[in-house]
Design a protein around this motif. Structure first.
Motif, short mmCIF file in Angstrom:
data_model
loop_
_atom_site.label_atom_id
_atom_site.label_comp_id
_atom_site.label_asym_id
_atom_site.label_seq_id
_atom_site.Cartn_x
_atom_site.Cartn_y
_atom_site.Cartn_z
N TYR A 28 0.85 -1.19 0.00
CA TYR A 28 0.00 0.00 0.00
C TYR A 28 0.89 1.24 0.00
CZ TYR A 28 -3.40 -3.52 1.27
OH TYR A 28 -4.19 -4.65 1.27
N ILE A 116 1.10 8.68 -9.28
CA ILE A 116 -0.26 8.62 -8.77
C ILE A 116 -0.31 9.51 -7.53
CG2 ILE A 116 -2.09 7.14 -7.83
CD1 ILE A 116 -0.89 4.81 -9.35
N THR A 118 -2.91 9.89 -5.38
CA THR A 118 -3.84 9.46 -4.34
C THR A 118 -3.36 8.12 -3.80
OG1 THR A 118 -5.23 8.35 -5.99
CG2 THR A 118 -5.80 10.63 -5.42
N TYR A 120 -2.84 4.28 -3.14
CA TYR A 120 -3.10 3.16 -4.05
C TYR A 120 -2.44 1.89 -3.53
CZ TYR A 120 1.63 3.91 -6.01
OH TYR A 120 2.99 4.05 -6.18
N ILE A 155 -2.54 -2.39 -10.33
CA ILE A 155 -2.35 -1.15 -9.57
C ILE A 155 -3.72 -0.51 -9.39
CG2 ILE A 155 -1.21 1.10 -9.55
CD1 ILE A 155 0.97 -0.15 -11.32
N CYS A 156 -4.13 -0.39 -8.13
CA CYS A 156 -5.51 -0.01 -7.82
C CYS A 156 -5.57 1.20 -6.89
CB CYS A 156 -6.23 -1.16 -7.12
SG CYS A 156 -6.00 -2.79 -7.85
N PRO A 157 -6.40 2.18 -7.18
CA PRO A 157 -6.63 3.25 -6.21
C PRO A 157 -7.34 2.68 -4.99
CG PRO A 157 -8.22 3.39 -7.99
CD PRO A 157 -7.24 2.32 -8.39
N LEU A 158 -7.05 3.23 -3.83
CA LEU A 158 -7.74 2.78 -2.62
C LEU A 158 -9.07 3.52 -2.49
CD1 LEU A 158 -4.85 2.50 0.01
CD2 LEU A 158 -5.84 0.71 -1.43
N PRO A 164 -8.67 -1.88 -1.98
CA PRO A 164 -8.41 -1.51 -3.38
C PRO A 164 -9.68 -1.45 -4.22
CG PRO A 164 -7.86 -3.80 -3.02
CD PRO A 164 -8.23 -3.24 -1.67
N THR A 168 -6.47 0.48 -12.33
CA THR A 168 -6.35 1.48 -13.40
C THR A 168 -5.21 1.14 -14.35
OG1 THR A 168 -4.99 2.86 -11.95
CG2 THR A 168 -7.35 3.34 -12.03
N LYS A 195 -1.40 5.65 -19.06
CA LYS A 195 -1.10 4.67 -18.02
C LYS A 195 -0.43 3.43 -18.60
CE LYS A 195 -4.28 6.00 -14.37
NZ LYS A 195 -3.16 6.33 -13.45
#
Length: 205
Positions: A28, A116, A118, A120, A155-158, A164, A168, A195
């Motif tokens: 994270y 990024i 934010t 993630y 790879i994921c935004p939280l 997650p 993206t 991306k």
């Protein structure tokens, strides 16, 4: 070009009942790009609900729009040398994600090269797909033709604390081409071209 049927062959098995995933690891990252902790666990030890949730994350990558959001990138011979990203991915595939030092190296490379702003998560999955033989009429014969060990990185935004959302960007390595492992290519997913290109640059490291 990616054959959609190759990707569907992989994703059809991404259910709690059919999966052969062996391991999941991840970390994270906060909004400032700082490491916030990691995990590494046998996939079979997850609860049924956790398996379902994580399979959905992994499936997003190969199930994405083929040759649009998911594209194949060639890894040139000069980018397959000692110390390369390709060598790191090969080592992670071979150790089935069980080497935490190698995992930390992967996280560091992604964190240093992906922008990024934010919080993630980086999730990595290992699978051993025992590819069944098929007759010329595509009927499954049932006999094993080849073992295809591979990685999926998402790879994921939280969307909550250590929660997650939908990936993206991410990749499948090695590529799965004509129902076989393709060590000279990687399939990269991104919701935007930017991306995809961002991850694509990593394979030249």
């Amino acid at each position: 070009m990616i054959n959609r049927e190759d990707m569907l062959e992989l994703t059809r098995r991404m259910t709690p009942a059919r999966t052969s995933f062996t391991r999941i690891a991840g970390c994270y990252v906060d909004a400032d790009g700082d490491f916030e902790g990691s995990f590494n666990i046998n996939f079979l030890k997850l609860s049924p609900s956790e398996k379902t949730k994580n399979l959905a994350i992994a499936k997003t990558i190969p199930f994405a729009e083929t040759n649009t959001k998911l594209k194949k990138y060639e890894i040139q011979p000069e980018n397959q040398k000692a110390g390369s990203m390709w060598q790191l991915l090969m080592a992670l595939r071979d150790c089935e994600l069980k080497n935490d030092a190698l995992m930390d190296t992967l996280y560091d490379i992604i964190m240093e090269n992906i922008r990024i702003t934010t919080p993630y998560a980086i999730y990595v999955f290992h699978d051993n797909y025992d590819i069944p033989s098929k007759a010329t009429d595509k009927e499954r014969l049932g006999e094993s033709e080849e073992m295809f060990p591979y990685l999926i990185c998402a790879i994921c935004p939280l969307v909550g604390e250590y929660e997650p959302g939908s990936p993206t960007s991410g990749f499948l390595f090695p590529a799965f081409t004509d129902r076989s492992g393709d060590l000279n290519h990687i399939n990269i997913y991104g919701i935007t071209e930017k991306k995809r290109e961002e991850l694509g640059r990593l394979i030249s490291l």
